[in-house]
Enzyme design. Structure first.
Site, PDB file in Angstrom:
ATOM      1  N   HIS A 189      12.617 -29.815 -64.744  1.00 50.86           N
ATOM      2  CA  HIS A 189      12.616 -30.018 -66.194  1.00 50.86           C
ATOM      3  C   HIS A 189      13.437 -28.903 -66.840  1.00 50.86           C
ATOM      4  O   HIS A 189      14.293 -29.161 -67.664  1.00 50.86           O
ATOM      5  CB  HIS A 189      11.188 -30.017 -66.733  1.00 50.86           C
ATOM      6  CG  HIS A 189      11.085 -30.415 -68.180  1.00 50.86           C
ATOM      7  ND1 HIS A 189       9.911 -30.848 -68.750  1.00 50.86           N
ATOM      8  CD2 HIS A 189      12.000 -30.435 -69.174  1.00 50.86           C
ATOM      9  CE1 HIS A 189      10.112 -31.123 -70.032  1.00 50.86           C
ATOM     10  NE2 HIS A 189      11.377 -30.876 -70.318  1.00 50.86           N
TER      11      HIS A 189
ATOM     12  N   GLU B  74      18.498 -28.130 -72.507  1.00 50.43           N
ATOM     13  CA  GLU B  74      17.898 -27.047 -71.728  1.00 50.43           C
ATOM     14  C   GLU B  74      18.724 -25.767 -71.811  1.00 50.43           C
ATOM     15  O   GLU B  74      18.180 -24.665 -71.901  1.00 50.43           O
ATOM     16  CB  GLU B  74      17.711 -27.482 -70.274  1.00 50.43           C
ATOM     17  CG  GLU B  74      16.682 -28.585 -70.079  1.00 50.43           C
ATOM     18  CD  GLU B  74      15.302 -28.187 -70.566  1.00 50.43           C
ATOM     19  OE1 GLU B  74      14.839 -27.074 -70.216  1.00 50.43           O
ATOM     20  OE2 GLU B  74      14.685 -28.971 -71.315  1.00 50.43           O
TER      21      GLU B  74
ATOM     22  N   HIS C  51      16.880 -22.950 -73.920  1.00 51.75           N
ATOM     23  CA  HIS C  51      16.270 -22.015 -72.978  1.00 51.75           C
ATOM     24  C   HIS C  51      17.285 -21.127 -72.254  1.00 51.75           C
ATOM     25  O   HIS C  51      17.039 -19.949 -72.037  1.00 51.75           O
ATOM     26  CB  HIS C  51      15.437 -22.774 -71.947  1.00 51.75           C
ATOM     27  CG  HIS C  51      14.380 -23.645 -72.562  1.00 51.75           C
ATOM     28  ND1 HIS C  51      13.276 -23.139 -73.192  1.00 51.75           N
ATOM     29  CD2 HIS C  51      14.273 -25.005 -72.641  1.00 51.75           C
ATOM     30  CE1 HIS C  51      12.519 -24.135 -73.635  1.00 51.75           C
ATOM     31  NE2 HIS C  51      13.103 -25.272 -73.325  1.00 51.75           N
TER      32      HIS C  51
END
Length: 281
Positions: free
Chosen positions: A87, A145, A149
């Site tokens: 993920h 992502e 992040h």
């Protein structure tokens, strides 16, 4: 006297600025947001404390798929993923909060062109939805992502290419699917496995406690946590006691399943499926 008054006024103004900055910092810390005041008085997010490698179990996640689209790995027929997939690699704070969108660097797929084959296989999107970008638009799963992040992981992982490469390397080194299979926990639509047994198998292999997230009694996500040097650490607390283990897996019953998934194949009508952000997990 005029000069003295001007100096006093200037000092008072400076004091007010420092007090305001301090109040902002205290308020930010109390709200759980990792913000500090920069050298020019502008807010910035403090560096994270540890890494969280979030993995998805396709057998559970793909059960929500009702229609197919080209970018949904649940729809690849016999090539649909049958192992835990990535993920994301998330930088987190010890207090339970996390930084996000730390720079204005946009995702550029050309930067990771040499990694596309393993990314498609081990870090695929399991949704037809398009997640939000840090600038408010919609983009790819990888773009989401990286921007949210990866930019905050930069003090350790560096640029976009190295963020994805590092994540893949950690994923391969700590192969959760292999550990569970060797312990007898294999995909099944009939068997239920003890939560404690699954956690113990991972603890024995990696010497750290994972976090599990379940949906309707089935494993949906499994999180492995790491110090910044990528040595394993517990995902909760400072110990690996049974109470910590149960807290870390509070959405799971005592017996859980690892469902196998029968792909819908690529023949279904294309549809946009709502994106489920990790923030709600």
């Amino acid at each position: 006297m005029a000069v003295l008054s001007a100096k006093l006024a200037s000092s008072a103004a400076l004091a007010l600025i420092l007090v305001a900055a301090s109040l902002c910092l205290i308020e930010a810390k109390q709200s759980g947001i990792g913000i500090e005041i920069g050298s020019r008085g502008r807010p910035r997010q403090r560096e994270f404390d540890y890494f969280n490698l979030a993995l998805q179990w396709p057998g559970t996640y793909c059960q929500r798929t009702r229609y197919c689209c080209p970018n949904n790995a649940c729809c690849r027929g016999s090539n649909s993923p049958a192992v835990f997939t990535i993920h994301g690699l998330w930088p987190d704070y010890n207090d339970g909060s996390w930084p996000a969108c730390c720079t204005k660097k946009s995702f550029d797929e050309k930067e990771i062109s040499t990694l596309l084959d393993p990314l498609e296989k081990y870090w695929p999107s399991l949704s037809c939805g398009k997640p939000s970008s840090c600038r408010g638009g919609k983009g790819s799963f990888w773009g989401h992502e990286w921007e949210k992040h990866g930019t905050c992981s930069a003090p350790v992982t560096g640029d976009e290419y190295n963020y994805f490469l590092t994540t893949l390397n950690v994923y391969f080194k700590y192969n959760v699917t292999k550990v569970l299979n060797e312990a007898g926990y294999v995909p099944s639509n009939t068997e239920k496995y003890p939560l404690g047994g699954i956690v113990s198998a991972i603890q024995n292999a990696f010497h750290a406690t994972p976090k599990l997230v379940c949906r309707n009694g089935a494993v949906e996500e499994l999180h492995l946590c790491f110090y910044k040097d990528f040595k394993p650490r517990d995902c909760v607390g400072g110990s690996s006691s049974s109470s910590d283990m149960l807290f870390s897996s509070s959405s799971c019953p005592n017996y859980i399943s690892l469902p196998a998934y029968a792909s819908l194949g690529a023949g279904n009508v294309e549809s946009e499926v709502s994106w489920v952000p990790e923030d709600v997990l």
